[in-house]
Design a protein around this motif. Structure first.
Motif, mmCIF file in Angstrom:
data_model
loop_
_atom_site.group_PDB
_atom_site.id
_atom_site.type_symbol
_atom_site.label_atom_id
_atom_site.label_comp_id
_atom_site.label_asym_id
_atom_site.label_seq_id
_atom_site.Cartn_x
_atom_site.Cartn_y
_atom_site.Cartn_z
ATOM 1 N N ASP A 44 39.454 48.509 41.075
ATOM 2 C CA ASP A 44 38.609 49.385 41.882
ATOM 3 C C ASP A 44 37.230 48.804 42.160
ATOM 4 N N ARG A 45 36.959 47.592 41.627
ATOM 5 C CA ARG A 45 35.690 46.936 41.925
ATOM 6 C C ARG A 45 35.925 45.448 42.180
ATOM 7 N N LEU A 46 35.147 44.900 43.115
ATOM 8 C CA LEU A 46 35.130 43.455 43.316
ATOM 9 C C LEU A 46 34.156 42.839 42.327
ATOM 10 N N ALA A 47 34.492 41.673 41.807
ATOM 11 C CA ALA A 47 33.527 40.875 41.049
ATOM 12 C C ALA A 47 33.228 39.632 41.875
ATOM 13 N N PHE A 48 31.965 39.205 41.906
ATOM 14 C CA PHE A 48 31.550 38.086 42.752
ATOM 15 C C PHE A 48 30.562 37.260 41.943
ATOM 16 N N ILE A 143 35.759 35.243 43.522
ATOM 17 C CA ILE A 143 36.001 36.668 43.717
ATOM 18 C C ILE A 143 37.103 37.098 42.757
ATOM 19 N N VAL A 145 38.824 40.907 40.711
ATOM 20 C CA VAL A 145 38.897 42.358 40.841
ATOM 21 C C VAL A 145 38.966 42.951 39.436
ATOM 22 N N ILE A 146 38.253 44.056 39.263
ATOM 23 C CA ILE A 146 38.137 44.679 37.942
ATOM 24 C C ILE A 146 38.998 45.937 37.918
#
Lengths: 332, 332
Positions: A44-48, A143, A145-146
């Motif tokens: 539900d979250r992108l990590a960058f 990139i 995703v969490i």
């Protein structure tokens, strides 16, 4: 070697495209287009994240700048609780870099990406004149995703929590230092450069209440534990007799009068976990090749204070400092 | 200046965090965590791109490396049809770079990001010794999102399609060349460094059948049109008398015997669009500040051939070559 236009295109085709078998790169578009469905399905979250790699020398026992650039960025994503998905790579090449060396480095990137199950999907190459760079710098951005519910943050550390390290401490720093200073030591000291994403996936799947994780790169385990103390406002105590340190690394430390806790690692993480789950989590970590030597090395204290204490082998206790300058410049 | 540990932390706090007002950066985590809901709401594909900026000099009439690093990556996203959302920045600083200059550059990044409505959410800083870099290199990577139905690709160009440029050609290359060579020309030649994302948004909102877009950076308009010809397998003809070129840029070209079509731009795009919609699209582009001088400059021919022809002012026709070497090294 003045590159540009057709010459640059040939370099990109012969080195990068020939090595990375990625349709997004082969399209020669200036951007990768990635299906959002794959991302949404897993979190539900992108990590960058981004990192530039300027290590000297480019090749060292146990790895090279290419493997480092992939694993370092993969690990930044992983220890934040993200599943790494995509990497970009930006090369700044100094004129005169041997093509064969560049090829070895790019092949190491491909292999590291395969092992970490991450895809290199976009890239850029710049060439600077001789004397205006230093052989090769690589930037990788990543990139991930969490998954829902994963909340890792240093401020979540609580009194009583245990500090875990995933394996031996200081290998990368000692290996690079040895290569650089040409220290004549026996024992084949190797960098621990590797992906931590599989290990982190296993750790998260246990459901243990992991408060925070960091990979212990520049500044070593000492810097990570300082960050945990600073963010949570609690003192942390480490036990010297529990620290896993290879004899060869210990040897380098003794010769140079340095502390393995300050040495960079490139395949080790430090985690803080609720006390009741620490031994169980460590047992699980040891089943993964990247966590074979995992152990508890410390605890979060009730003291409201930003400091890291080291219980020494002799039974005394001293403060473990954060170095003011960089111990080893260009270690990553 | 050996940076590392506390000294590095102070640099990051005093220059980067003081300038970029971004909660993700202020968290000092090694990754930004971004709500996926914002992304899903606006598209069905992620766009991911990276560029390293090695321009010399760092500051030039009309911009600096910081503005360039933001706008260049924003534009790579935009011309692929993506709405730019997030940027990373990686700094490689050579020891001795004046702090005041770094501050100006970082402030230009902040301003450019604000104008482009993109957020700088994660970063990294490395310092290399004097003589091992060249003052400052910046990598920016960018994430955007592509709306459903947007399909821009160079292979989609069809015979009869029109080639549009969004404004005057060659400004950035001429401005940097003038600054570098200290050419004494009148007229205040400025780089066109700016974001194209607003212009692209307007263009896409018209519903015109835009086949492909590229920003005309290294290699200039000539390189972009060559890419269109190569990907579609069709020859393309440009009309010299329709090219918008500032008199000052024409002056630089004449002095040096160079062609403005080969000069880099940092705020211009080239688009190919169905013929019936070309004039209407140009009219719409001219309403946007970034498209004031937009015009049709060429057409896709029925000939199955990878070549670009230029109908000259004299009425003749010649092939427009792709330069083999780089015309202006370190132009971006």
């Amino acid at each position: 070697m003045v590159l540009g236009g057709l010459a640059m295109r040939r370099l990109i085709e012969e080195v990068f495209l020939a090595t990375f078998d990625t349709p997004e790169l082969a399209s020669m578009e200036d951007q990768a287009r990635l299906p959002l469905g794959d991302v949404i399905a897993s979190g539900d979250r992108l990590a960058f994240t981004t990192d530039s790699y300027v290590i000297d020398p480019l090749e060292f026992p146990g790895g090279n700048i290419g493997a480092l650039a992939v694993n370092g960025t993969v690990n930044d994503l992983a220890v934040g609780g993200a599943s790494p998905l995509y990497l970009s790579c930006g090369f700044i090449i100094e004129e005169g870099l041997p093509l064969e060396q560049l090829r070895r480095i790019v092949e190491a990137m491909r292999d590291a990406a395969e092992q970490a199950e991450v895809r290199i999907v976009t890239g850029d190459t710049k060439v600077v004149p001789h004397g205006k760079g230093d052989k090769l710098f690589i930037n990788t951005s990543g990139i991930g995703v969490i998954a829902p519910g994963v909340e890792l943050a240093a401020h979540r550390c609580r009194p009583g929590d245990r500090v875990i390290v995933s394996g031996t401490v200081g290998d990368h720093g000692a290996a690079v230092l040895q290569a650089r200073e040409d220290l004549a030591l026996e024992g084949g000291l190797l960098s621990d450069c590797r992906s931590l994403s599989g290990l982190v996936r296993d750790m998260l799947s246990t459901g243990a209440d992991i408060r925070a994780m960091r990979d212990a790169t520049r500044g070593g385990v000492a810097a990570v534990v300082h960050e945990f103390s600073s963010a949570s406002g609690r003192a942390i105590r480490l036990f010297e007799d529990r620290l896993p340190v290879r004899p060869e690394v210990r040897g380098v430390c003794e010769i140079l009068g340095l502390d393995a806790l300050h040495f960079a690692n490139e395949g080790k993480l430090v985690a803080v976990v609720a006390a009741a789950q620490a031994n169980w989590l460590v047992a699980r970590m040891r089943q993964h090749p990247a966590g074979r030597d995992a152990c508890v090395i410390g605890e979060v204290l009730p003291d409201v204070s930003v400091q890291v204490r080291l219980r020494t082998l002799m039974g005394g206790e001293r403060l473990l400092d954060l170095p003011v300058g960089e111990l080893l410049p260009r270690i990553c």
